[in-house]
Structures are given as structure tokens and as C-alpha cells.
Design a protein around this motif. Structure first.
Motif: not given
Length: 606
Positions: A3, A5, A7-8, A24, A26, A55, A60-64
Motif C-alpha cells: 500500500h 496511498l 483515502a477514507e 474510499t 487506495g 484538504e 482523511r488521506v494516509t500515505r505510507r
């Protein structure tokens, strides 16, 4: 697959509407994702949120950790006061970037024609776009996000970019996320497709072609379910009345969904019927360019162009920027007279141009769409159907509410569609389309292509959109070196010719040649010098060159004569047409060989 990047539960809301709701998604290593959807549905917004440039209102957005991401936005943000070379390679030493194969590839593919010492402040919009793309691609990224990267690229540039992105990472590494209206490019680079619509992001497996099939199947199933719900009792009654034998054979779903969907779809165009209609409206004579040359001062743009345009002919014109395509269009529409030669027009010819400037709408910018439409015809015939202007607007994606919208408040794509509608309502029989795909999403391009399928006039299209060219035209020509050349092999043949003409002589690497051309120093000092020739050798080569030019002119004349015969030949004489086509292919092969030798002699003579 690791994984990279995600977004949820994304939510994006503007004052007038919600664009994204509960989205959501990925992205993992090896993903190559194309993003499609109608203009205004949130494609660019989604990309900016995933890239961290905007924003969301929720989610939220998550990045490894450690993952790098580079993005090409629609706004080309280049630092002022820097040269092209400084913008692309930064402060890296020359020996470092010049030895990087990826950098050399990017320089050769995107900005070989822009001197490296040029200030970015002095560049045109198209050049700035290419420099911004080159600056992004010359660096290493785990994720590359591109928003309309094909804007301002010609067909050769789009072809190069697709190849670069396919070989940029090894299989299973890196990730690509791209928004584009160029459907050929989308199909080349993407392995999955996201459709942004109705506040959601819907994933599909495969590129654009696979997405079209799956979307059609989805819509077919939804329509079938609705039809069943509305007509349940009627179908039950019909079923019961068929009797016992019929009830023993239950309907089964076909495995080959693609064939089931298209088995009753007629061909795109009934070429014979359209040709007959075009001949009836135009007569046999349309527009003939006879030994035409055009010069601006001492610079010759077109020379010795011989082209007889037939009724109902659908032609695509290819060529690099500045090759003379626009000059050719002006000769056809009568806004430019040739320097030498003449342009002959049929008495019934009515030419209209869909250009890039939207000039026809500026005078009525403050009027409502309905008021402008009311000044035109009350009906339009498309194929064997008669449509009202309102039905045409609906076919081109307008809603009834937009009829009361002032033209100045329409989006760029809506203005392009309205411009095309107004042109068609004037009923021209020769239509010129100059870069018609600007500001269009894929759905609108498909709608316009469908409308053009039933249009019986003569069509001339200049576009860098390969999909559109191959979809709406039946033959292609290229403007090469000021001459008009027929391309029996279509766009692929043009790309081969362009690649051969651009390739350096000998075994020198193309990237090294480009490095020399973009450095701040004068490129002449690093360019390879032509071999030294003795007087006798030079005279021999000059004689061969002169003989080749005469031969090329003669063969081109034979090809043009055969095209005239084809245009006038009886369409029912299939064997005769096949024989003429075989002769054309033979002469074209001879012409290509002669032109390749002509290029070699030009290099040797300097």
C-alpha cells in the motif's frame, strides 16, 4: 502489493453542491489508474486531495512513510527567473543529469525544440506546460499524479509520453494516477479505471476499452431491472400465454457479454449512403488544391500541394506544431489565397470552421442559449431522423435548465458543444474542425462522434487526439516538410516517418544529441559535424539528390492521380478499386524509400 496511498470517507463540499461523499480509495505498488468522468464531477479535486494539495471537508488521506509523490497540476507553477534547463534538472551537476538515461529521455521527448538557456518567463503556455511536465518526470517518484498531461502535446509527444510511463517503473513497482480526455493515451497507460460520478468513485478493471464495456453492461443491467420492475405483470402474462413448451426453456445469461451488447449495433457509419447524400448536396466538385504553395516573406510554409477533396470525404490532418496545418485549413475555407497555384471550389460548397477561439460566441456572450438557438433553424436532419435544436442540445449533454443560461456562464466544454450545434444548424456541407477536443470530457467526445457519424458532408479534422482522428476520419494525411503526404498506414505510419526524420545519423544516442541542444552553451559547438567531402563526392551526391527530388515529385504525382481515379471510380467495382489501391501501396513504398535516401543525402551534404 504494498500500500502506498489511500483515502477514507472523503467529503468535499462547495457552496452550491457536494462533489465527493464517502469516497474510499487506495493506491498500491504497480497500480496504473486512469480517472474519467464528466467535467465538474470532481476528478481534479480528487487528485489534488490525494496529492496533499487540498484538504477535504471530511475524511482523511494516509500515505505510507517515505513514499514520494510528484504531481502535474492543471496550473503550471514554474519559478520565475530560471532557465528551462535549471527548471528541469535543478542544481544537479551536468555530469550527473547528462549521464542519467531517464533525464536524457525526458529532454528528448518533451523539450528538444526549446533552447535550455531560455527563461521560463518568456515561454508560451504550451511550452510552459511541457517544461513543467519535463521537470516532474526528470525526477524519481514512487507515485506520479498527472492532471491532463497531454494538453499541448502533439501526437508524437503523446505517443512518447505513453511509452515513457510504461517503461518508467519495473512491473509491480511505482504507481500512476492520471486524468485525461485522450482516450488512446488512457488505454495505453492505465490498467484500472476510476469513474468519478454522482459524488462517488467507482472502480473498473482494465483501461478505457474495458471500462466502456463494463459501464455499458452496468447500465444495461440497471435498465433491464427498471424495465422488469415496471412491466412485471405484462411480462408474466405474456409468459403464461406462451404455453407449457415455452416455459421449459428458461432464458440464460450469455457468457460473452461484449458480443451480447453489440451484436445488434449497426456499423458506425453507412459510408455508401453518406457518400450518396454528400454527392447530392455537394456535387462531384468540392475543393481542389492545385499545385498550391504558400510563403510568408521568404519563408515557404507549403509547396506544391496537390489535393482534390471528394464529397463525403473524412480526412484527418497530422503534423507537428508549425508544420503548416492551420495554413492548409485557411486555404480550404478561403480565408487565405495561395502564393502560387490555385484553389478551385464547387459552386454549392458551404464551409464552416469549428476553431479553437470560440470567436462566433463572443458577440452573443450575454444572451441566453435558448435565444441564440431561436435565431437558427427549427429542425435538423441527422441521418434519417429529424431533430429539434432542443433534442440536439440534449444529445450533446445539455440539460433543459441550461437553455436559460447566459452563454458567458457556460463552461469551456459547453461553449464548444454549443458552437458545434450552431454550426450544424447553418447546414454547411464542408466542416473543418481545428482541435475540437479542447475542454471536452470523454462522454462529450463520444456524443459528438456519434453526431458526426450521421453527418453527410465533407469533414477535415486537425487534432492531436489520436482516438478522435481514428474514430471520425477514414483517411489521414500529414504535412511534412511543407508537402502534403497521404498516410495509408494512418497514425502509425506518421509516427514511423517522424521518428526516422528525428533520429540522429550514425550510432549516436538520441539522448546525447538532445543534451547538447538544451545546454546553455550554443548547441553548434557540441553537435556532430558533417563528414568532409571532396569536390567530386559532393557533386556526385548533389546530382543524386537532384534526381531524387525529380523522382519524388513524379511518384507523388502518380499517387495523386491514382487518388483521383479512386474518387471517381465506380464504388461497385470492387476488383478495380482493389487494383488501384495496390498500385497506390506500391508507389507509396517507393516514395518512402526515396524520401529516406533524400534525408540521408541532406545529412551528408550538410
Amino acid at each position: 502489493m504494498a500500500h502506498l496511498l489511500g483515502a477514507e470517507s472523503l467529503r468535499v463540499e462547495y457552496p452550491t453542491r457536494v462533489v465527493l461523499e464517502g469516497v474510499t480509495v487506495g493506491i498500491g505498488d504497480g497500480d496504473r489508474i486512469g480517472v474519467v468522468g464528466r467535467n465538474g464531477d470532481g476528478k481534479s479535486t480528487l487528485l489534488r486531495i490525494l496529492a496533499g494539495k487540498q484538504e477535504p471537508d471530511g475524511g482523511r488521506v494516509t500515505r505510507r512513510g517515505g513514499v514520494t509523490l510528484g504531481m502535474l497540476d492543471q496550473a503550471d507553477e514554474l519559478a520565475t527567473g530560471l532557465t528551462v534547463l535549471e527548471t528541469v534538472v535543478g542544481d544537479r551537476p551536468e555530469h550527473e543529469w547528462a549521464g542519467d538515461r531517464n533525464v536524457r529521455d525526458v529532454l528528448a521527448g518533451l523539450i528538444a525544440d526549446i533552447p535550455g538557456h531560455t527563461l521560463v518567463d518568456d515561454l508560451s503556455g504550451g511550452q510552459r506546460r511541457r517544461v513543467a511536465l519535463a521537470a516532474l518526470l526528470s525526477r524519481e517518484w514512487d507515485i506520479v499524479v498527472l492532471d491532463e498531461p497531454t494538453n499541448h502535446l502533439d501526437i508524437g509527444g503523446v505517443h512518447w509520453l505513453a511509452g515513457h510511463l510504461k517503461r518508467r517503473w519495473s512491473p509491480g513497482a511505482g504507481a500512476l494516477l492520471v486524468v485525461t480526455h485522450d482516450r488512446w493515451f488512457l488505454d495505453e497507460v492505465s490498467q484500472d479505471t476510476w469513474e468519478v460520478h454522482d459524488r462517488i468513485v467507482e472502480p473498473f478493471e482494465g483501461g478505457y476499452a474495458a471500462y466502456v464495456l463494463q459501464r455499458l453492461e452496468r447500465d444495461r443491467q440497471a435498465a433491464t431491472m427498471e424495465a422488469k420492475r415496471q412491466n412485471l405483470m405484462k411480462k408474466e402474462l405474456a409468459w403464461l400465454r406462451r404455453g407449457a413448451p415455452a416455459r421449459t426453456a428458461k432464458p440464460k445469461f450469455r457468457i460473452d457479454a461484449a458480443n451480447a451488447l453489440i451484436d445488434d449495433v449497426p456499423p458506425l457509419r453507412n459510408s455508401v449512403e453518406l457518400s450518396q447524400m454528400a454527392t447530392a448536396r455537394l456535387g462531384k466538385d468540392v475543393i481542389d488544391l492545385l499545385d498550391v504553395s504558400v510563403s510568408y516573406g521568404e519563408k515557404q510554409i507549403l509547396h506544391d500541394v496537390e489535393w482534390r477533396i471528394a464529397p463525403g470525404e473524412r480526412t484527418g490532418i497530422l503534423g507537428i506544431n508549425g508544420a503548416g496545418k492551420s495554413t492548409l485549413l485557411k486555404l480550404i475555407d478561403g480565408s487565405l489565397e495561395p502564393t502560387t497555384g490555385r484553389v478551385k471550389r464547387g459552386k454549392t460548397v458551404v464551409v464552416a470552421t469549428l476553431d479553437q477561439q470560440l470567436g462566433d460566441l463572443s458577440a452573443v456572450a450575454h444572451e441566453r442559449v435558448s435565444a441564440v438557438i431561436a435565431t437558427k433553424r427549427t429542425s435538423y436532419t441527422a441521418g434519417d431522423k429529424e431533430l429539434t435544436p432542443g433534442q440536439l442540445l440534449e444529445r450533446l449533454g445539455f440539460t433543459s435548465a441550461q437553455l436559460s443560461t447566459p452563454i458567458k456562464d457556460l463552461s469551456g466544454g459547453q461553449k464548444r458543444r454549443l458552437q458545434l450545434l450552431l454550426i450544424l444548424l447553418d447546414e454547411p456541407n464542408v466542416l473543418i474542425m481545428d482541435e475540437p477536443t479542447n475542454d471536452m470530457d470523454t462522454d462529450m467526445l463520444a456524443a459528438i462522434e456519434d453526431l458526426l457519424d450521421s453527418w453527410p458532408g465533407t469533414l477535415v479534422v486537425v487534432s492531436h487526439d489520436r482516438y478522435l482522428l481514428e474514430r471520425v476520419t477514414d483517411q489521414q494525411y500529414a504535412v511534412l516538410g511543407g508537402r502534403l503526404r497521404h498516410l495509408p498506414g494512418g497514425v502509425d505510419e506518421y509516427l514511423r516517418i517522424a521518428a526516422h526524420a528525428a533520429a540522429p545519423t550514425g550510432s549516436q544516442d538520441a539522448g546525447r544529441a538532445t543534451v547538447a541542444s538544451v545546454t546553455a552553451a550554443a548547441p553548434a559547438s557540441t553537435a556532430p559535424s558533417a563528414p568532409t567531402l571532396s569536390g567530386a563526392e559532393r557533386r556526385t551526391l548533389e546530382k543524386e539528390l537532384s534526381a531524387l527530388e525529380r523522382r519524388i515529385a513524379k511518384v507523388q504525382g502518380q499517387v495523386d492521380a491514382l487518388h483521383v481515379q479512386l474518387a471517381e471510380h465506380d464504388v461497385s467495382d470492387y476488383s478495380g478499386i482493389a487494383a488501384l489501391h495496390e498500385q497506390v501501396r506500391g508507389f507509396e513504398a517507393e516514395l518512402e524509400s526515396a524520401e529516406e535516401r533524400w534525408l540521408e543525402l541532406g545529412e551528408l551534404l550538410g
